[in-house]
Design a protein around this motif. Structure first.
Motif: not given
Length: 160
Positions: A18-43
């Protein structure tokens, strides 16, 4: 690349950059507790199915791009300060008043000591310091002048 905003339905080991959206360089794990995916991010890793909630300019990425495109050429703080000429007159009056009050203090001291006609280099340096103080007030009044004020202060400090 995620092209729309959405909510994770099923997925396995999904890591999103999500570095293009939030500037956070570390990848974020997406799971049931954090289910939101944003456009402009890379898998970066994993697979998933998601429920699309927004597309196009309604996505977070679209809103960001819209805000960036709508930037209006605002005046800089210096331009705002310079446009208020009467404000500069007030500052100049304050600077002159400061210098005059400090100088009168020196003159009163000289009169009380009956040394009005005797001037030494220490009094000249005192008056010069008062002048520097007055100039510093007007320079520091504009935030962009802070670097100049620091440079002047350091130059006079090195000279003394």
């Amino acid at each position: 690349m995620v092209m729309e905003d959405g909510i994770l339905i099923t997925g396995y080991n999904l890591l999103i950059d999500q570095s293009s959206m939030s500037g956070e360089s570390a990848p974020i794990s997406i799971y049931e507790g954090r289910p939101f995916l944003l456009s402009g991010t890379k898998v970066q890793d994993g697979s998933a199915k998601m429920l699309v909630t927004t597309v196009g300019m309604k996505t977070e990425w679209g809103k960001l791009m819209d805000r960036l495109a709508d930037t209006v050429e605002d005046e800089t703080p210096l331009q705002v300060e310079l446009s208020c000429y009467h404000y500069w007159e007030d500052r100049l009056a304050f600077v002159l008043l400061t210098f005059i009050v400090l100088t009168v203090g020196v003159l009163v001291e000289k009169v009380l000591l009956h040394e009005l006609m005797k001037w030494s280099s220490s009094y000249a340096m005192t008056l010069l310091n008062y002048l520097v103080t007055a100039v510093t007030i007007i320079v520091v009044a504009v935030p962009e002048g802070l670097l100049l004020a620091v440079a002047l202060s350091l130059a006079f400090a090195m000279k003394s």
